[in-house]
Design a protein around this motif. Structure first.
Motif, PDB file in Angstrom:
ATOM      1  N   LEU A  29      -3.863   1.579   0.021  1.00 30.98           N
ATOM      2  CA  LEU A  29      -3.753   0.153   0.325  1.00 30.98           C
ATOM      3  C   LEU A  29      -4.313  -0.639  -0.852  1.00 30.98           C
ATOM      4  CD1 LEU A  29      -3.104  -1.994   2.553  1.00 30.98           C
ATOM      5  CD2 LEU A  29      -5.520  -1.800   3.226  1.00 30.98           C
ATOM      6  N   ASN A  30      -3.476  -1.525  -1.441  1.00 26.65           N
ATOM      7  CA  ASN A  30      -3.935  -2.286  -2.604  1.00 26.65           C
ATOM      8  C   ASN A  30      -4.567  -3.623  -2.191  1.00 26.65           C
ATOM      9  OD1 ASN A  30      -1.859  -4.173  -2.159  1.00 26.65           O
ATOM     10  ND2 ASN A  30      -0.464  -3.143  -3.593  1.00 26.65           N
ATOM     11  N   GLN A  31      -5.005  -4.382  -3.182  1.00 27.33           N
ATOM     12  CA  GLN A  31      -5.726  -5.635  -2.932  1.00 27.33           C
ATOM     13  C   GLN A  31      -4.847  -6.712  -2.315  1.00 27.33           C
ATOM     14  OE1 GLN A  31      -5.900  -3.737  -5.595  1.00 27.33           O
ATOM     15  NE2 GLN A  31      -8.024  -3.508  -6.304  1.00 27.33           N
ATOM     16  N   ASP A  32      -3.520  -6.548  -2.394  1.00 25.16           N
ATOM     17  CA  ASP A  32      -2.594  -7.521  -1.807  1.00 25.16           C
ATOM     18  C   ASP A  32      -2.176  -7.147  -0.385  1.00 25.16           C
ATOM     19  OD1 ASP A  32      -2.593  -9.043  -4.156  1.00 25.16           O
ATOM     20  OD2 ASP A  32      -1.040  -7.750  -5.044  1.00 25.16           O
ATOM     21  N   GLY A  33      -2.785  -6.085   0.143  1.00 25.55           N
ATOM     22  CA  GLY A  33      -2.450  -5.660   1.503  1.00 25.55           C
ATOM     23  C   GLY A  33      -1.201  -4.822   1.588  1.00 25.55           C
ATOM     24  N   GLU A  34      -0.704  -4.343   0.438  1.00 24.44           N
ATOM     25  CA  GLU A  34       0.516  -3.538   0.409  1.00 24.44           C
ATOM     26  C   GLU A  34       0.162  -2.053   0.335  1.00 24.44           C
ATOM     27  OE1 GLU A  34       3.166  -6.764  -2.172  1.00 24.44           O
ATOM     28  OE2 GLU A  34       2.133  -5.082  -3.176  1.00 24.44           O
ATOM     29  N   LYS A  35       0.965  -1.240   1.029  1.00 24.96           N
ATOM     30  CA  LYS A  35       0.753   0.198   1.005  1.00 24.96           C
ATOM     31  C   LYS A  35       1.551   0.833  -0.132  1.00 24.96           C
ATOM     32  CE  LYS A  35      -0.303   0.794   5.918  1.00 24.96           C
ATOM     33  NZ  LYS A  35       0.068   1.456   7.196  1.00 24.96           N
ATOM     34  N   GLU A  36       0.887   1.717  -0.862  1.00 21.99           N
ATOM     35  CA  GLU A  36       1.518   2.434  -1.970  1.00 21.99           C
ATOM     36  C   GLU A  36       1.493   3.923  -1.658  1.00 21.99           C
ATOM     37  OE1 GLU A  36      -0.201  -0.685  -5.349  1.00 21.99           O
ATOM     38  OE2 GLU A  36      -0.970   1.346  -5.226  1.00 21.99           O
ATOM     39  N   ARG A  37       2.545   4.613  -2.060  1.00 23.69           N
ATOM     40  CA  ARG A  37       2.675   6.044  -1.773  1.00 23.69           C
ATOM     41  C   ARG A  37       2.654   6.805  -3.095  1.00 23.69           C
ATOM     42  NH1 ARG A  37       5.069   9.235   2.385  1.00 23.69           N
ATOM     43  NH2 ARG A  37       6.036  11.153   1.617  1.00 23.69           N
TER      44      ARG A  37
END
Length: 469
Positions: free
Chosen positions: A457-465
């Motif tokens: 989970l990044n600082q913008d609230g987006e999930k990265e795989r």
């Protein structure tokens, strides 16, 4: 012909006179000791008029030995091993195989009259059945109470119909280099064997690259396979160590043996009895010991102590004001010369304990009280990442109620234009993470051949795989 015989007789007489003269006047006497049994093995003394050994109180040795042998037990470990059916099992995994019993032996020390026994983890590892035999030849079935592979300590329990002889833990911190000690155990199944030596060194780390806690007492008392888990005692009969390891190219004793200090063993035992697991208190720093080359590399003059390379956010060290560049010189009344001194002392402490840390900062000595905290971080060696448990601030900032924070990343990520530091690791291989302990479990359940799938989970609230091999 007469002339020939005359010359021969003269020659023989001359030889006899010469030999007699040599024997009488020139040759030094050579004494041969006779043996009553011509077939007996010969033994030779290695003393060539050396000065007598330093006088030692014989009563101190015999009393300590008599006190110890009755509290040291023989440990028998029965485990089940599977033998492959064919060579194909080596390549494609076992298809059933033949099961057979394997028996290993070691030693243990009774530490309470009701049957608690401390030994080494490697003595009882993978056991399906445990038995202990006392010095009086009585045998009891033993149960495993708990174990700590990190310090190689395990705790057993036997139920006896009588009070058992036991040894009290001594204070290993007060043991001195050069002090006489006895090692008691069962080498090569020779029960109740006592050997003597001195303490050769303290806080010895045999493998500085291993993450296991190693701060051994080093002795020159003879220790061999089977001694593991046995007692190291002083001349008063106080238990100051659990014999654990030797360094050898042959597998047998060659002059060095190592014991887990009693203060560490006692703390592990207390934790296992009270909590069921080991409570580890940490300062919250990263760094390492010093020597001339390291001191030169980082531009300082100190060659003893522990250099603070980083301070963990929110840790006891951070709250006490320790900073990067500080050099820890002492904790409480213990001088810190190397990293093993530091880890060895802290292993005897718990989260919540206070310690006084004396450190050097730009040449000035300062002392701060540090409250030890529970370990909140974990270094994932295979992935090159360090993670820590989420704080309340982290959960609020990232709007998540689970996950662990990535606090450090290896050079691989920056070289690959990946930036994971500062983000939240939510799961590994679809296993949800709440604490760093979940990270260990997720990695343990995975396969080294299939790689690892990370959800971040990044600082913008987006999930990265991410897929990492």
């Amino acid at each position: 012909m007469k002339k020939y015989f005359s010359l021969l007789i003269v020659a023989i007489l001359g030889g006899v006179i010469t030999l007699a003269s040599y024997k009488l006047f020139l040759e030094k006497p050579y004494v041969v000791s006779e043996m009553s049994n011509a077939n007996a093995a010969q033994t030779f003394t290695t003393s060539f008029n050396n000065p007598p050994a330093i006088a030692m109180d014989d009563e101190g040795f015999t009393n300590a030995a008599n006190k110890t042998v009755h509290a040291v037990v023989h440990v028998k470990n029965t485990s089940i091993a599977t033998r492959p059916n064919s060579v194909f099992d080596f390549f494609y995994g076992s298809n059933g195989g033949q099961q057979r019993e394997q028996v290993g032996t070691g030693s243990g020390v009774i530490i309470t009259s009701d049957g608690y026994i401390v030994t080494n983890n490697h003595v009882i590892e993978n056991a399906s059945k445990l038995e202990v035999t006392l010095n009086n030849n009585k045998t009891y079935a033993a149960t495993l109470v708990g174990t700590d592979p990190n310090t190689d300590i395990a705790l057993l329990k036997v139920d006896a119909d009588e009070k058992l002889p036991y040894l009290a833990f001594g204070d290993s911190d007060t043991a001195k280099i050069g002090e006489w000690v006895l090692a008691v155990g069962n080498p090569f199944n020779l029960t109740s064997t006592v050997t003597a030596g001195i303490i050769s060194a303290k806080a010895r780390d045999l493998n500085p690259y291993d993450d296991k806690i190693q701060s051994f007492i080093q002795t020159d008392a003879a220790v061999n396979p089977g001694n593991s888990g046995g007692a190291l005692v002083n001349t008063a009969g106080d238990l100051i160590g659990i014999n654990t390891a030797i360094t050898s190219q042959t597998g047998n004793y060659v002059g060095y043996s190592f014991a887990v200090p009693s203060n560490i063993a006692k703390k592990i035992v207390d934790d296992l009895l009270e909590f069921g697991n080991v409570q580890k208190g940490i300062l919250g720093i990263s760094g390492g010991g010093l020597n001339s080359s390291i001191a030169k590399e980082i531009g300082i003059d100190d060659t003893e102590g522990v250099y603070v390379a980083g301070v963990e956010e929110g840790s006891g060290a951070a709250k006490a004001g320790l900073k990067e560049g500080d050099i820890i010189k002492k904790i409480d009344n213990k001088t810190i010369k190397n990293f093993a001194d530091l880890t060895g002392y802290l292993t005897s402490k718990r989260p919540g304990d206070d310690v006084n840390v004396t450190y050097s900062r730009e040449g000035d000595l300062k002392t701060s009280k540090v409250t030890l905290t529970k370990n909140e971080s974990y270094s994932i060696a295979g992935l090159g990442l360090t993670v820590k448990n989420l704080s309340k601030e982290d959960k609020k900032k990232f709007d998540t109620d689970y996950g662990v924070k990535i606090t450090k990343e290896g050079a691989y990520y920056s070289n690959s234009n990946l930036q994971l530091e500062g983000k939240i690791l939510l799961s590994i291989n679809n296993i949800k993470l709440n604490t760093v302990d979940d990270v260990k479990a997720a990695l343990a359940s995975g396969s080294q051949y299939n790689g690892n799938v990370l959800i971040v989970l990044n600082q913008d609230g987006e999930k990265e795989r991410y897929f990492l091999q």
